[in-house]
Design a protein around this motif. Sequence first.
Motif, PDB file in Angstrom:
ATOM      1  N   VAL A   8       0.815  -1.207   0.000  1.00  0.00           N
ATOM      2  CA  VAL A   8       0.000   0.000   0.000  1.00  0.00           C
ATOM      3  C   VAL A   8       0.851   1.260   0.000  1.00  0.00           C
ATOM      4  O   VAL A   8       0.414   2.322  -0.479  1.00  0.00           O
ATOM      5  N   GLY A  54      -5.128   2.844   2.378  1.00  0.00           N
ATOM      6  CA  GLY A  54      -4.854   3.675   1.212  1.00  0.00           C
ATOM      7  C   GLY A  54      -6.047   4.461   0.722  1.00  0.00           C
ATOM      8  O   GLY A  54      -5.909   5.283  -0.206  1.00  0.00           O
ATOM      9  N   SER A  55      -7.223   4.245   1.323  1.00  0.00           N
ATOM     10  CA  SER A  55      -8.447   4.847   0.800  1.00  0.00           C
ATOM     11  C   SER A  55      -9.190   5.738   1.793  1.00  0.00           C
ATOM     12  O   SER A  55      -9.888   6.671   1.386  1.00  0.00           O
ATOM     13  N   LEU A  56      -9.085   5.437   3.090  1.00  0.00           N
ATOM     14  CA  LEU A  56      -9.902   6.129   4.087  1.00  0.00           C
ATOM     15  C   LEU A  56      -9.078   7.078   4.944  1.00  0.00           C
ATOM     16  O   LEU A  56      -7.883   6.902   5.095  1.00  0.00           O
ATOM     17  N   GLY A  66      -8.208  -0.504   4.545  1.00  0.00           N
ATOM     18  CA  GLY A  66      -8.662   0.863   4.313  1.00  0.00           C
ATOM     19  C   GLY A  66      -7.570   1.908   4.353  1.00  0.00           C
ATOM     20  O   GLY A  66      -7.840   3.102   4.160  1.00  0.00           O
TER      21      GLY A  66
END
Length: 250
Positions: free
Chosen positions: A139, A248-250, A246
């Motif tokens: 990530v 890398g996204s949140l 989560g």
Amino acid sequence: MSGKLHNKTAMITGGSAGIGLATAKRFAAEGARVVITGRNAATLDKAVQEIGHGALGVQADSASLEDLDQLYHTVSSTFGGIDVLVANAAVYVLGPLADFTEAMFDRQSNVNFKGTFFTVQKALPYLKEGASVILLSSVVNGMGVPNHASYAATKAAIRSLGRSFAVELLGRGIRVNVLTPGPVDTNVFDQAAATKEEASAMKKAMGDFTPLKRLGRPEEIAGAALYLASDESAFMIGAELLLDGGLGSL
């Protein structure tokens, strides 16, 4: 198990511990003939016993082209062609930019980037039509994280290789995809830390930093590797499968 890899030959570099070992166990349970590599003979032998199902262990360093040549000679003479290739071998070398040495850089780049590149290149004569190639990234390939500059760069390079390899091998029906985990509970923390206490602190900090508030489990990543290795992902190519809690996204 469902036998999703019945009668297939799968080779996993760095398969004697962590994600590689969990993946080898899952593949073997799904009917695959499994070959793993590792640099330590004793660790490799122990892993082969844990995997069972007639698994083969070959001592090899992915950064050595000579070792890779011998590896593929052994695999081809034992099993013939390769249906699934998982380029998983990597080292985790951390340090601040100001203190990072050439030796640290070369060690990481030689295994993670050069090793992944030539693991696939040297496999080309042995990959069957329709084979699945899985490259292990991280990530951090799209993040800025302190002390991770060299490691993250090698993992970003692997993500790029996944696209380029996929295009070049498309004509042979070979699918190349990238599996990108977040922090996973493996012995990699022991390798990066000076003491057991420091390793435990790193694990806690990584877990707390993840939206799910825990580290991933090797078996969870192995399940994703099985998806990429099997016919269930037949329409997936040059893509990145992210399992990062989560991060890398949140």
